[in-house]
Design an enzyme around this catalytic site. Structure first.
Site, PDB file in Angstrom:
ATOM      1  N   ASP A 185      39.094  28.423  81.095  1.00 53.42           N
ATOM      2  CA  ASP A 185      39.269  27.531  82.362  1.00 53.42           C
ATOM      3  C   ASP A 185      37.554  27.218  82.929  1.00 53.42           C
ATOM      4  O   ASP A 185      37.333  26.176  83.158  1.00 53.42           O
ATOM      5  CB  ASP A 185      39.921  28.033  83.577  1.00 53.42           C
ATOM      6  CG  ASP A 185      41.535  27.525  82.930  1.00 53.42           C
ATOM      7  OD1 ASP A 185      41.865  26.540  82.465  1.00 53.42           O
ATOM      8  OD2 ASP A 185      42.440  28.399  83.143  1.00 53.42           O
ATOM      9  N   SER A 224      53.304  28.156  83.255  1.00 53.88           N
ATOM     10  CA  SER A 224      51.989  28.067  82.895  1.00 53.88           C
ATOM     11  C   SER A 224      51.484  27.192  81.628  1.00 53.88           C
ATOM     12  O   SER A 224      52.627  27.063  80.790  1.00 53.88           O
ATOM     13  CB  SER A 224      51.276  29.376  82.737  1.00 53.88           C
ATOM     14  OG  SER A 224      51.765  30.032  81.718  1.00 53.88           O
ATOM     15  N   CYS A 272      26.390  32.344  65.323  1.00 51.37           N
ATOM     16  CA  CYS A 272      26.298  34.017  65.455  1.00 51.37           C
ATOM     17  C   CYS A 272      26.503  34.566  64.334  1.00 51.37           C
ATOM     18  O   CYS A 272      25.694  34.549  63.502  1.00 51.37           O
ATOM     19  CB  CYS A 272      27.328  34.079  66.739  1.00 51.37           C
ATOM     20  SG  CYS A 272      26.839  35.631  67.666  1.00 51.37           S
ATOM     21  N   HIS A 318      25.479  30.979  70.814  1.00 51.72           N
ATOM     22  CA  HIS A 318      26.593  30.346  70.871  1.00 51.72           C
ATOM     23  C   HIS A 318      26.421  28.764  71.620  1.00 51.72           C
ATOM     24  O   HIS A 318      26.867  28.672  72.572  1.00 51.72           O
ATOM     25  CB  HIS A 318      27.893  30.954  71.343  1.00 51.72           C
ATOM     26  CG  HIS A 318      28.320  31.969  70.772  1.00 51.72           C
ATOM     27  ND1 HIS A 318      29.337  31.987  69.703  1.00 51.72           N
ATOM     28  CD2 HIS A 318      27.998  33.219  70.776  1.00 51.72           C
ATOM     29  CE1 HIS A 318      29.368  33.398  68.954  1.00 51.72           C
ATOM     30  NE2 HIS A 318      28.880  34.064  70.066  1.00 51.72           N
ATOM     31  N   GLU A 332      28.094  26.106  71.522  1.00 55.76           N
ATOM     32  CA  GLU A 332      29.341  25.557  71.647  1.00 55.76           C
ATOM     33  C   GLU A 332      29.656  25.682  73.163  1.00 55.76           C
ATOM     34  O   GLU A 332      30.179  24.874  73.800  1.00 55.76           O
ATOM     35  CB  GLU A 332      30.443  26.034  70.839  1.00 55.76           C
ATOM     36  CG  GLU A 332      30.805  27.440  70.989  1.00 55.76           C
ATOM     37  CD  GLU A 332      30.093  28.390  70.194  1.00 55.76           C
ATOM     38  OE1 GLU A 332      28.980  28.286  69.532  1.00 55.76           O
ATOM     39  OE2 GLU A 332      30.685  29.497  69.817  1.00 55.76           O
TER      40      GLU A 332
HETATM   41  N1  GLN Z   1      29.645  40.847  65.090  1.00 57.32           N
HETATM   42  C1  GLN Z   1      28.453  40.046  65.448  1.00 57.32           C
HETATM   43  C2  GLN Z   1      27.544  40.926  66.532  1.00 57.32           C
HETATM   44  O1  GLN Z   1      28.058  41.616  67.030  1.00 57.32           O
HETATM   45  C3  GLN Z   1      28.479  38.605  65.796  1.00 57.32           C
HETATM   46  C4  GLN Z   1      28.882  38.379  67.138  1.00 57.32           C
HETATM   47  C5  GLN Z   1      29.433  36.979  67.209  1.00 57.32           C
HETATM   48  O2  GLN Z   1      29.468  36.384  66.324  1.00 57.32           O
HETATM   49  N2  GLN Z   1      29.798  36.739  68.412  1.00 57.32           N
HETATM   50  O3  GLN Z   1      26.233  40.763  66.295  1.00 57.32           O
END
Ligand code: GLN
Length: 571
Positions: A71, A13, A386, A549, A551
């Protein structure tokens, strides 16, 4: 009528089955077909939400709030479309559905058995996910020899009988090692993989041969004889400089037309690879290099550092670089080292930009806060993601607003200034809503502030969801409507994905704003609670952070605006 392409792996894999599947999908898209992809993960976990990132790579978050294997991220990055969480099937989900049904008496007293009930549930899920698509690619995780793959391979075999052999193709992806002491490419493991697949009743239509180098004609012929398929259908996929070159390389072998021929289909349009190819060439050829410091929490596994836990950020940076024609070099810096050593902090001067990625827990947090202060004071482009945004708020509160022990309650429950906290209403609301347990998961809407830098970036990228109909369509779905929240206006709206529990504490917002921190985007929850989504410092070269996020919404030809803006500023 949907056609299916089943992809299974032999030998080992981790040879890039996911990106191969994504590449095949991309090729078929270029021929004018609409394509979806399904990932089968044979583990018993219900989803990847609880898997340790150091063991399994980063968790991918879908728009509809799924926590999934990487994936699906590759599929989205290549196909430039939202792939819903139901396109990830695990053994755990299959068994849970069947056992729940059995407990509810849905089988009317019948014996519930491995065959036919398990494969039938697998096929039901596949048919549901593929509805309305010309092609559905199905990737079976792991390798064909894995015990836990037996039910999935069985289901894939019987799918052929159900839908007709003209509507399904099987791909086997193998690996051909070149042992250094021999210096020769060996086909034997591939032959064994073909045999093993044959034992499940499946004969491959195509064999994709992954190897360090390209496969020569002699070896193609050898596999032809062994597998009893034309050597034309033995496709070579050598290691390359960037995964985005794979579809271009596969097209050199005319894979798209070969697949269409097998299905008796004609191309619907002429592929247009120009933009894609330009980005790929930029990744390969560019001379200018941008150095980014990624300051996070890293765990060494044995002798190896696991950078896979931030794979989407790496990809998003690469996308931005490809579109700006620079090479983005990412250096992984352990925030704990910055905590201990002053020189490590000073080293950050040598970078064009700094990123604080998402994270959980107290470990390395003070190092990250020091890093943010350094970026702010030295006018170094900074992007906070985040946890990165939450800690930027903590830093600003401590050092500018003089709230000395300001913190997130994730780290210090007894702080006098809980600038990041779990909102009192949150626990209850999350419980009632059922969406995402205690986490805020999936694509939430944010409204961006006029004249902000963030708005400018999203506008330039054409990412504003200003089309009323589009927004209304999202509202049709109850779960999605929950994530849209209250929209004050059908203007300056964006959607980004989330995965977190804590929020900027509304009690401290006026004080932070008064001292110059600009919250440039917010979400209004159905209960009218305002959640901060973006922040920026207008005087700074580039100081932007987001609770989301971004990204997870970046592709090669359509980079995410925040990453694009960040790299541009680094240049
Ligand atoms: N630990 C933080 C929260 O739970 C940020 C989480 C993260 O960066 N994905 O809010």
């Amino acid at each position: 009528m949907t056609r299916f392409i089943v992809v299974a792996g032999g030998v080992i894999s981790g040879v890039g089955k996911g990106v191969t599947v994504a590449s095949i999908g991309k090729i078929l898209q270029e021929y004018g077909f609409n394509v979806t992809a399904i990932k089968i993960d044979p583990y018993i976990n219900y989803d990847a939400g609880t898997l340790r990132p150091t063991e399994h790579g980063e968790v991918w978050v879908t728009s509809d709030g799924g926590e999934i294997d990487q994936d699906l991220g590759n599929y989205e990055r290549f196909l430039d479309m939202d792939i819903p969480k139901k396109n990830n099937i695990t053994t755990g989900q299959i068994y849970k559905t069947i056992i729940d049904k059995e407990r509810a008496g849905k089988y009317l007293g019948k014996t519930v058995q491995f065959i036919p009930h398990i494969p039938n549930e697998i096929k039901r899920r596949i048919k549901e996910s593929s509805k309305g698509y010309d092609f559905c690619l199905i990737e079976i995780g792991g390798t064909i020899g894995d015990y836990e793959n037996i039910p999935f391979l069985f289901a894939m075999k019987s799918l052929r009988r159900e839908i007709g052999k003209e509507n399904i193709l099987y791909f086997l992806i193998t690996y051909l090692p070149i042992p250094p002491h021999i210096g020769e490419m060996k086909t034997k493991p591939t032959q064994q993989a073909i045999k093993m697949l044959g034992e499940t009743g499946i004969l491959p239509d195509f064999i994709v041969c992954r190897a360090e180098r390209a496969l020569d004609e002699i070896r193609k012929k050898k596999i032809e004889t062994y597998a009893n398929i034309k050597s034309d259908y033995v496709i070579s996929e050598p290691d390359i400089d960037t995964i985005y070159r794979i579809p271009l390389d596969l097209e050199k072998e005319k894979l798209g037309l070969k697949i269409l021929k097998e299905f008796n289909l004609k191309p619907k349009k002429k592929p247009q690879w120009e933009k894609w190819k330009k980005c790929v060439d930029n990744i390969a050829n560019n001379n200018k290099e941008i150095k980014i410091a990624m300051v996070g929490k890293y765990v060494d596994i044995g002798d190896y550092k696991l950078t896979d836990s931030y794979i989407s950020i790496n990809q998003a940076l690469q996308h931005a670089g490809a579109n700006l024609n620079v090479n983005v070099r990412i250096e992984w810096i352990d925030s704990k080292k910055i905590e201990k050593n002053k020189d490590e902090l000073e080293q950050l001067k040598n970078y064009n930009g700094i990123i604080i990625p998402g994270g959980f827990g107290a470990s390395g947090v003070e190092g990250k806060i020091k890093t943010i202060k350094f970026a702010r004071e030295n006018n170094i482009p900074f992007l906070g993601l985040c946890y990165g945004m939450q800690l930027a708020v903590v830093e600003f509160a401590r050092n500018i607003c003089k709230m000395e022990d300001a913190n997130t309650t994730e780290v210090n429950k007894n702080t006098n200034y809980p600038v990041i906290d779990i909102l009192p209403t949150q626990k209850r609301l999350m419980k009632e809503s059922r969406y995402g347990g205690t986490m805020r998961l999936g694509a939430y809407a944010a409204m961006l502030k006029e004249n902000s830098r963030v708005l400018q970036l999203y506008k330039e990228a054409g990412r504003l969801e200003d089309d009323k109909n589009k927004v209304l369509k999202l509202k049709n779905n109850e779960e999605q409507s929950f994530r849209l929240g209250i929209l004050e206006q059908a203007k300056n709206i964006i959607l980004e994905r989330h995965r977190h529990r804590y929020e900027v504490n509304p009690l401290f917002i006026p004080k932070l704003e008064e001292k110059g921190l600009v919250f440039s985007g917010y979400h209004i929850r159905k209960d009218k609670e305002k959640l901060m989504e973006f922040l920026e410092l207008p005087e700074h070269k580039f100081f932007i952070a987001t609770q989301a996020h971004p990204e997870f919404k970046s592709t090669l030809t359509n980079p995410n605006p925040l990453f694009y803006g960040f790299i541009k500023s680094c240049i």
